[in-house]
Enzyme design. Structure first.
Site, PDB file in Angstrom:
ATOM      1  N   GLY A  43       0.816  -1.216   0.000  1.00 33.11           N
ATOM      2  CA  GLY A  43       0.000   0.000   0.000  1.00 33.11           C
ATOM      3  C   GLY A  43       0.850   1.268   0.000  1.00 33.11           C
ATOM      4  N   ILE A  83       1.596   3.765   2.302  1.00 35.30           N
ATOM      5  CA  ILE A  83       2.600   4.005   3.355  1.00 35.30           C
ATOM      6  C   ILE A  83       3.500   2.771   3.517  1.00 35.30           C
ATOM      7  N   SER A 142      -6.080  -5.797  -2.065  1.00 37.31           N
ATOM      8  CA  SER A 142      -7.419  -5.212  -2.230  1.00 37.31           C
ATOM      9  C   SER A 142      -7.305  -3.728  -2.578  1.00 37.31           C
ATOM     10  N   ASN A 143      -6.215  -3.087  -2.181  1.00 37.55           N
ATOM     11  CA  ASN A 143      -6.047  -1.667  -2.518  1.00 37.55           C
ATOM     12  C   ASN A 143      -4.633  -1.373  -2.993  1.00 37.55           C
ATOM     13  N   ASP A 153      -4.636 -12.726   2.770  1.00 37.81           N
ATOM     14  CA  ASP A 153      -5.524 -11.863   3.537  1.00 37.81           C
ATOM     15  C   ASP A 153      -5.260 -12.143   5.012  1.00 37.81           C
ATOM     16  N   PHE A 158       0.218  -2.464   8.792  1.00 33.87           N
ATOM     17  CA  PHE A 158      -0.461  -1.427   8.008  1.00 33.87           C
ATOM     18  C   PHE A 158      -1.806  -1.908   7.455  1.00 33.87           C
ATOM     19  N   SER A 163      -4.078   6.511  13.870  1.00 34.04           N
ATOM     20  CA  SER A 163      -4.380   7.745  13.136  1.00 34.04           C
ATOM     21  C   SER A 163      -4.748   8.861  14.098  1.00 34.04           C
ATOM     22  N   TYR A 214     -14.505   3.871  10.671  1.00 37.05           N
ATOM     23  CA  TYR A 214     -13.075   3.706  10.404  1.00 37.05           C
ATOM     24  C   TYR A 214     -12.260   4.099  11.642  1.00 37.05           C
ATOM     25  N   LYS A 228      -9.740   1.954  14.509  1.00 35.06           N
ATOM     26  CA  LYS A 228      -8.376   2.309  14.954  1.00 35.06           C
ATOM     27  C   LYS A 228      -8.318   2.350  16.481  1.00 35.06           C
ATOM     28  N   ASN A 255      -1.574  13.792   8.516  1.00 32.58           N
ATOM     29  CA  ASN A 255      -2.055  13.628   7.130  1.00 32.58           C
ATOM     30  C   ASN A 255      -0.918  13.324   6.160  1.00 32.58           C
ATOM     31  N   ASN A 278      -9.400  12.589  -0.304  1.00 24.37           N
ATOM     32  CA  ASN A 278      -8.432  13.423   0.407  1.00 24.37           C
ATOM     33  C   ASN A 278      -7.943  14.577  -0.444  1.00 24.37           C
TER      34      ASN A 278
HETATM   35  P1  NAD Z   1      -3.412   1.610   1.597  1.00 28.19           P
HETATM   36  O1  NAD Z   1      -4.825   1.216   1.330  1.00 28.19           O
HETATM   37  O2  NAD Z   1      -2.617   2.184   0.480  1.00 28.19           O
HETATM   38  O3  NAD Z   1      -2.602   0.352   2.183  1.00 28.19           O
HETATM   39  C1  NAD Z   1      -3.215  -0.639   2.967  1.00 28.19           C
HETATM   40  C2  NAD Z   1      -2.841  -1.992   2.361  1.00 28.19           C
HETATM   41  O4  NAD Z   1      -3.456  -3.021   3.143  1.00 28.19           O
HETATM   42  C3  NAD Z   1      -3.345  -2.165   0.923  1.00 28.19           C
HETATM   43  O5  NAD Z   1      -2.273  -2.564   0.086  1.00 28.19           O
HETATM   44  C4  NAD Z   1      -4.414  -3.251   1.016  1.00 28.19           C
HETATM   45  O6  NAD Z   1      -4.440  -4.057  -0.132  1.00 28.19           O
HETATM   46  C5  NAD Z   1      -3.972  -4.010   2.264  1.00 28.19           C
HETATM   47  N1  NAD Z   1      -5.049  -4.700   3.003  1.00 28.19           N
HETATM   48  C6  NAD Z   1      -6.241  -4.210   3.404  1.00 28.19           C
HETATM   49  N2  NAD Z   1      -6.940  -5.160   4.055  1.00 28.19           N
HETATM   50  C7  NAD Z   1      -6.151  -6.269   4.071  1.00 28.19           C
HETATM   51  C8  NAD Z   1      -6.313  -7.585   4.588  1.00 28.19           C
HETATM   52  N3  NAD Z   1      -7.442  -7.960   5.193  1.00 28.19           N
HETATM   53  N4  NAD Z   1      -5.315  -8.469   4.417  1.00 28.19           N
HETATM   54  C9  NAD Z   1      -4.173  -8.128   3.778  1.00 28.19           C
HETATM   55  N5  NAD Z   1      -3.976  -6.912   3.252  1.00 28.19           N
HETATM   56  C10 NAD Z   1      -4.942  -5.983   3.400  1.00 28.19           C
HETATM   57  O7  NAD Z   1      -3.426   2.598   2.842  1.00 28.19           O
HETATM   58  P2  NAD Z   1      -2.257   3.496   3.461  1.00 28.19           P
HETATM   59  O8  NAD Z   1      -2.590   4.921   3.216  1.00 28.19           O
HETATM   60  O9  NAD Z   1      -0.935   2.976   3.061  1.00 28.19           O
HETATM   61  O10 NAD Z   1      -2.513   3.222   5.010  1.00 28.19           O
HETATM   62  C11 NAD Z   1      -1.813   2.219   5.719  1.00 28.19           C
HETATM   63  C12 NAD Z   1      -2.338   2.171   7.147  1.00 28.19           C
HETATM   64  O11 NAD Z   1      -2.208   3.460   7.738  1.00 28.19           O
HETATM   65  C13 NAD Z   1      -3.822   1.815   7.241  1.00 28.19           C
HETATM   66  O12 NAD Z   1      -4.013   0.994   8.368  1.00 28.19           O
HETATM   67  C14 NAD Z   1      -4.486   3.152   7.453  1.00 28.19           C
HETATM   68  O13 NAD Z   1      -5.696   3.034   8.149  1.00 28.19           O
HETATM   69  C15 NAD Z   1      -3.443   3.894   8.281  1.00 28.19           C
HETATM   70  N6  NAD Z   1      -3.541   5.362   8.139  1.00 28.19           N
HETATM   71  C16 NAD Z   1      -3.516   5.938   6.902  1.00 28.19           C
HETATM   72  C17 NAD Z   1      -3.653   7.331   6.792  1.00 28.19           C
HETATM   73  C18 NAD Z   1      -3.683   8.001   5.441  1.00 28.19           C
HETATM   74  O14 NAD Z   1      -4.146   9.138   5.359  1.00 28.19           O
HETATM   75  N7  NAD Z   1      -3.192   7.386   4.376  1.00 28.19           N
HETATM   76  C19 NAD Z   1      -3.768   8.126   7.949  1.00 28.19           C
HETATM   77  C20 NAD Z   1      -3.763   7.503   9.189  1.00 28.19           C
HETATM   78  C21 NAD Z   1      -3.634   6.110   9.284  1.00 28.19           C
HETATM   79  N1  UFG Z   2     -10.815  19.093   1.749  1.00 30.37           N
HETATM   80  C1  UFG Z   2     -11.405  19.937   0.838  1.00 30.37           C
HETATM   81  N2  UFG Z   2     -11.751  19.425  -0.377  1.00 30.37           N
HETATM   82  C2  UFG Z   2     -11.547  18.139  -0.727  1.00 30.37           C
HETATM   83  C3  UFG Z   2     -10.925  17.270   0.215  1.00 30.37           C
HETATM   84  C4  UFG Z   2     -10.581  17.791   1.452  1.00 30.37           C
HETATM   85  O1  UFG Z   2     -11.623  21.112   1.106  1.00 30.37           O
HETATM   86  O2  UFG Z   2     -11.900  17.729  -1.836  1.00 30.37           O
HETATM   87  C5  UFG Z   2     -10.395  19.638   3.061  1.00 30.37           C
HETATM   88  C6  UFG Z   2     -11.093  18.974   4.245  1.00 30.37           C
HETATM   89  O3  UFG Z   2     -12.321  19.623   4.522  1.00 30.37           O
HETATM   90  C7  UFG Z   2     -10.041  19.145   5.349  1.00 30.37           C
HETATM   91  C8  UFG Z   2      -8.707  19.067   4.598  1.00 30.37           C
HETATM   92  O4  UFG Z   2      -9.021  19.348   3.231  1.00 30.37           O
HETATM   93  O5  UFG Z   2     -10.141  20.427   5.923  1.00 30.37           O
HETATM   94  C9  UFG Z   2      -8.047  17.694   4.675  1.00 30.37           C
HETATM   95  O6  UFG Z   2      -8.972  16.693   4.267  1.00 30.37           O
HETATM   96  P1  UFG Z   2      -8.526  15.199   3.944  1.00 30.37           P
HETATM   97  O7  UFG Z   2      -9.750  14.457   3.491  1.00 30.37           O
HETATM   98  O8  UFG Z   2      -7.346  15.207   3.042  1.00 30.37           O
HETATM   99  O9  UFG Z   2      -8.011  14.651   5.356  1.00 30.37           O
HETATM  100  P2  UFG Z   2      -8.748  14.509   6.751  1.00 30.37           P
HETATM  101  O10 UFG Z   2      -7.969  15.323   7.740  1.00 30.37           O
HETATM  102  O11 UFG Z   2     -10.195  14.759   6.652  1.00 30.37           O
HETATM  103  O12 UFG Z   2      -8.572  12.947   7.071  1.00 30.37           O
HETATM  104  C10 UFG Z   2      -7.373  12.225   6.797  1.00 30.37           C
HETATM  105  C11 UFG Z   2      -7.728  10.768   6.523  1.00 30.37           C
HETATM  106  C12 UFG Z   2      -8.270  10.152   7.780  1.00 30.37           C
HETATM  107  C13 UFG Z   2      -7.274  10.320   8.894  1.00 30.37           C
HETATM  108  C14 UFG Z   2      -6.925  11.777   9.081  1.00 30.37           C
HETATM  109  C15 UFG Z   2      -5.851  11.952  10.117  1.00 30.37           C
HETATM  110  O13 UFG Z   2      -8.704  10.676   5.496  1.00 30.37           O
HETATM  111  O14 UFG Z   2      -8.479   8.784   7.583  1.00 30.37           O
HETATM  112  O15 UFG Z   2      -6.472  12.338   7.862  1.00 30.37           O
HETATM  113  O16 UFG Z   2      -4.753  11.172   9.803  1.00 30.37           O
HETATM  114  F1  UFG Z   2      -7.794   9.832  10.031  1.00 30.37           F
END
Ligand code: NAD
Ligand code: UFG
Length: 334
Positions: free
Chosen positions: A10, A12, A34-35, A58, A80, A124, A148, A152, A178, A198
């Protein structure tokens, strides 16, 4: 001896895997794709110059996940794997709780069986809910506003309880703010499914013409320009935070520690638009629309604990984040 990286293909996970391999760690990646895509494995190998084992498994699949532990000596797990879309979690709570919470329970049960009791978990900033004050410290009250976020927080509590029951466990909860940006090579980055939720992916899609304009969700918040403020962190800085967490978990006595991974600086939506335009010499069309339900005005970290206890600070600035995001988008998003 290997580190198991769940969700390692994924966004991160892939950046973190590259940094782990680059410093000479052996890793095993488990992902159900899956993603993410299988091609990511070749990119990780190319960018790190190192090889690793990949299992398309999985984490809910106990039998095949256990095979990974049988076939490898796993000493630590960076976890992750999970579903992460806030809106989708409101529509599909059963799928989110099952995948994230049950998946983690299967994982930790197998870890216990194989006597692997060190886990770094992707949490998160969403676990802080709408914070009463800023910047956010790790000991602030925790609450959530969507399924979601609740997964967490539930996983944080489950891991904390497991650790309390058996002091051999060492648990690190990394609360990401973020994450944006991409690898400096432009070879890997964020590729959301469908229309991005996002901000940064959305801006990139506007920049490359896939979307017409950005909707700015509200300009009447109590912030310096009325738009929402967040703590954006470069994904490579975030990845490096995991390396520091691995160092810490190898040294720490049993216990659970939470760390904020953020920069400590809050930027508004309009700050991001301007920074992106300046860094990449582009214009981003936007319109102010109503607030997005569930959004908070402002959220940024106090990253002092991570600095003092992990020796980690984010070093990549907003200009770099904007350049690297666009560098990936213009190459790969069509
Ligand atoms: P991502 O979707 O790119 O990566 C997650 C990976 O997990 C994907 O490759 C997906 O295929 C895999 N996955 C999901 N369910 C699975 C399962 N049941 N078995 C095996 N693999 C599985 O997401 P990311 O942005 O890289 O996020 C990684 C982690 O960080 C997640 O747990 C997410 O909730 C957390 N997180 C992300 C953000 C963000 O903004 N990206 C912020 C805070 C926390
Ligand atoms: N925003 C817009 N327009 C858009 C998208 C976002 O104005 O099309 C604004 C939102 O209102 C917010 C800021 O941009 O003020 C950031 O929004 P994001 O959707 O990029 O991020 P969030 O802070 O809402 O949430 C993200 C992840 C969550 C995570 C959180 C903290 O989606 O899963 O950061 O890590 F929990």
């Amino acid at each position: 001896m290997s580190i198991l990286v769940t969700g390692g293909t994924g966004f991160i996970g892939s950046h973190t895997s590259i940094e782990l391999l680059k410093r000479g760690e052996d890793i095993v990646i488990v992902d159900n794709l899956s993603n993410s895509k299988i091609e990511m494995c070749d990119k990780i190998k190319m960018l790190s110059g190192k090889d690793f084992k990949f299992y398309k498994v999985d984490i809910l699949d106990r039998e095949n996940l256990e095979k990974v532990f049988k076939e490898n000596e796993i000493t630590e797990v960076i976890h992750f794997a999970g579903l992460k879309a806030v809106g989708e979690s409101c529509e599909k709570p059963i799928e989110y709780y099952h995948n994230n919470v049950t998946g983690t329970l299967v994982l930790v049960d197998i870890m216990r069986k194989y006597n692997c009791k060190k886990i770094v978990f992707s949490s998160s900033a969403t676990v802080y809910g709408d914070p009463a004050s800023l910047p956010i410290k790790e000991d602030f009250p925790l609450s959530t506003t969507n399924p979601y976020g609740t997964t967490k927080l539930m996983i944080e509590r489950i891991l904390t309880d497991i650790q309390k029951s058996d002091n051999e466990w060492r648990v690190i909860l990394l609360r990401y703010f973020n994450p944006i940006g991409a690898h400096e090579s432009g070879e890997i980055g964020e590729e959301p499914n469908g229309i991005p939720n996002n901000l940064m992916p959305y801006i990139n899609y506007v920049a490359c013409g896939k979307l017409d304009h950005l909707n700015v969700y509200g300009n009447d918040y109590d912030t310096h320009d009325g738009t929402g403020v967040r703590d954006y962190i470069h994904v490579v800085d975030l990845a490096l935070g995991h390396l520091k967490a691995v160092d810490k978990i190898r040294k720490m006595p049993g216990g659970t520690e939470a760390y904020n991974l953020g920069t400590g600086t809050g930027y508004s939506v309009l700050d991001i638009v301007k920074a992106f335009e300046k860094a990449n010499n582009l214009k981003i069309k936007y319109e102010i629309t109503s607030r997005r339900p569930g959004d908070i005005a402002a959220c940024y970290a106090d990253p002092t604990k991570a600095k003092e206890e992990l020796g980690w600070v984010a070093t990549r600035d907003l200009e770099q984040m904007c350049k690297d995001s666009w560098n990936y988008t213009k190459k790969y998003i069509k």
